[in-house]
Enzyme design. Sequence first.
Site, PDB file in Angstrom:
ATOM      1  N   ASP A 165      16.531  18.028 -28.100  1.00 39.91           N
ATOM      2  CA  ASP A 165      16.392  19.429 -28.509  1.00 39.91           C
ATOM      3  C   ASP A 165      14.957  19.681 -28.982  1.00 39.91           C
ATOM      4  OD1 ASP A 165      19.670  19.301 -30.070  1.00 39.91           O
ATOM      5  OD2 ASP A 165      18.991  19.354 -27.975  1.00 39.91           O
ATOM      6  N   GLU A 199       0.822  -1.214   0.000  1.00 35.47           N
ATOM      7  CA  GLU A 199       0.000   0.000   0.000  1.00 35.47           C
ATOM      8  C   GLU A 199       0.855   1.262   0.000  1.00 35.47           C
ATOM      9  OE1 GLU A 199      -2.649  -2.294  -0.647  1.00 35.47           O
ATOM     10  OE2 GLU A 199      -3.352  -0.235  -0.397  1.00 35.47           O
TER      11      GLU A 199
HETATM   12  C1  LIG Z   1      -3.000   6.788  -8.862  1.00 33.45           C
HETATM   13  C2  LIG Z   1      -2.796   5.860  -7.714  1.00 33.45           C
HETATM   14  C3  LIG Z   1      -3.561   5.998  -6.555  1.00 33.45           C
HETATM   15  C4  LIG Z   1      -3.362   5.141  -5.495  1.00 33.45           C
HETATM   16  C5  LIG Z   1      -2.390   4.114  -5.558  1.00 33.45           C
HETATM   17  C6  LIG Z   1      -1.630   3.988  -6.715  1.00 33.45           C
HETATM   18  C7  LIG Z   1      -0.597   2.934  -6.840  1.00 33.45           C
HETATM   19  O1  LIG Z   1      -0.209   2.598  -7.925  1.00 33.45           O
HETATM   20  N1  LIG Z   1      -0.120   2.378  -5.709  1.00 33.45           N
HETATM   21  C8  LIG Z   1       0.858   1.338  -5.752  1.00 33.45           C
HETATM   22  C9  LIG Z   1       2.254   1.881  -5.829  1.00 33.45           C
HETATM   23  N2  LIG Z   1       2.341   2.757  -6.980  1.00 33.45           N
HETATM   24  C10 LIG Z   1       3.437   3.437  -7.358  1.00 33.45           C
HETATM   25  O2  LIG Z   1       4.502   3.354  -6.770  1.00 33.45           O
HETATM   26  C11 LIG Z   1       3.276   4.371  -8.517  1.00 33.45           C
HETATM   27  C12 LIG Z   1       2.089   4.401  -9.239  1.00 33.45           C
HETATM   28  C13 LIG Z   1       1.950   5.272 -10.317  1.00 33.45           C
HETATM   29  C14 LIG Z   1       2.965   6.126 -10.722  1.00 33.45           C
HETATM   30  C15 LIG Z   1       4.162   6.089 -10.005  1.00 33.45           C
HETATM   31  N3  LIG Z   1       5.304   6.800 -10.177  1.00 33.45           N
HETATM   32  O3  LIG Z   1       6.171   6.414  -9.226  1.00 33.45           O
HETATM   33  C16 LIG Z   1       5.628   5.467  -8.449  1.00 33.45           C
HETATM   34  C17 LIG Z   1       4.336   5.225  -8.919  1.00 33.45           C
HETATM   35  C18 LIG Z   1       2.628   2.618  -4.543  1.00 33.45           C
HETATM   36  C19 LIG Z   1       3.186   1.585  -3.605  1.00 33.45           C
HETATM   37  C20 LIG Z   1       3.488   0.375  -4.435  1.00 33.45           C
HETATM   38  C21 LIG Z   1       3.231   0.738  -5.874  1.00 33.45           C
HETATM   39  C22 LIG Z   1      -1.823   4.849  -7.807  1.00 33.45           C
END
Ligand SMILES: Cc1cccc(C(=O)NCC2(NC(=O)c3cccc4nocc34)CCCC2)c1
Length: 249
Positions: free
Chosen positions: A175, A122
């Site tokens: 660019d 989470e």
């Molecule tokens: C819109 C939304 C709302 C709630 C949860 C999540 C979700 O995807 N939660 C799961 C995790 N997501 C990401 O880490 C992650 C996801 C997306 C882009 C990212 N850019 O960097 C890390 C990213 C976070 C903990 C484990 C994976 C996404």
Amino acid sequence: MRIDVLTLFPEMFVGVFGASILGKARDKGIVSLNTVNFRDFANNKHNTVDDMPYGGGGGMVLKAEPIFGAAEHVVAEHSASGTSDKPPRIILMCPQGEPLTQRKAQELSAESHLIFVCGHYEGYDERIREFLVTDELSIGDYVLTGGELPAMVVIDTVVRLLPGVLGNEQSAVTDSFSDGLLEYPHYTRPAEFRGWKVPDALLSGHHAEIEKWRRRQSLQRTLERRPELLEVAELTAEERRWLEENKIK
Ligand SMILES: Cc1cccc(C(=O)NCC2(NC(=O)c3cccc4nocc34)CCCC2)c1
């Protein structure tokens, strides 16, 4: 540049760090790419990296201790190498993060040490955010299973900006994007394929005319697909006039 990725799945990075542009940049010594499994720093009885959330609710939360331990290990190892000049950027990959942009990539490419933290479950114990990381980054608003793919995306867009990584022919892409517009259409041989011809402007050999055609195509395509980019793009007065005429159509 040194890059360390704190992850529970280091094996995911073997292909990405060994192939193509990143692999060559590594072989040239332009960047050192390393992974650390923060499970190795879960020094509690059951070697756990996650635990149930205080306050109840479903899912599991990543514990602070293993990630702090892994990050501190990397920092100590890098400063022991004597090559570290300023403290590293510790970048938490998470959906709540700042949206990744080319400008952010350019900013990060000036750093000497980047540490990426990839989550699962989470999310993270908040003390990681409050007391360890320097930046939080997101690659977009969709749900993923982990932060590894986002970290690969950031590393790709940052490393390609390092001097010596791209040949001249490829750096042109940077660019064209950095003028803030979408790219113009590209064509290559044959001049006719299944009756579909390359635009005459590109066959003319007149560079000024070709540049004008490409710029016009970029404007048109940006207007059609990403009009919001036009608010911040640097346009000439003549281009703004042309846009006003075409916005109405
Ligand atoms: C819109 C939304 C709302 C709630 C949860 C999540 C979700 O995807 N939660 C799961 C995790 N997501 C990401 O880490 C992650 C996801 C997306 C882009 C990212 N850019 O960097 C890390 C990213 C976070 C903990 C484990 C994976 C996404």
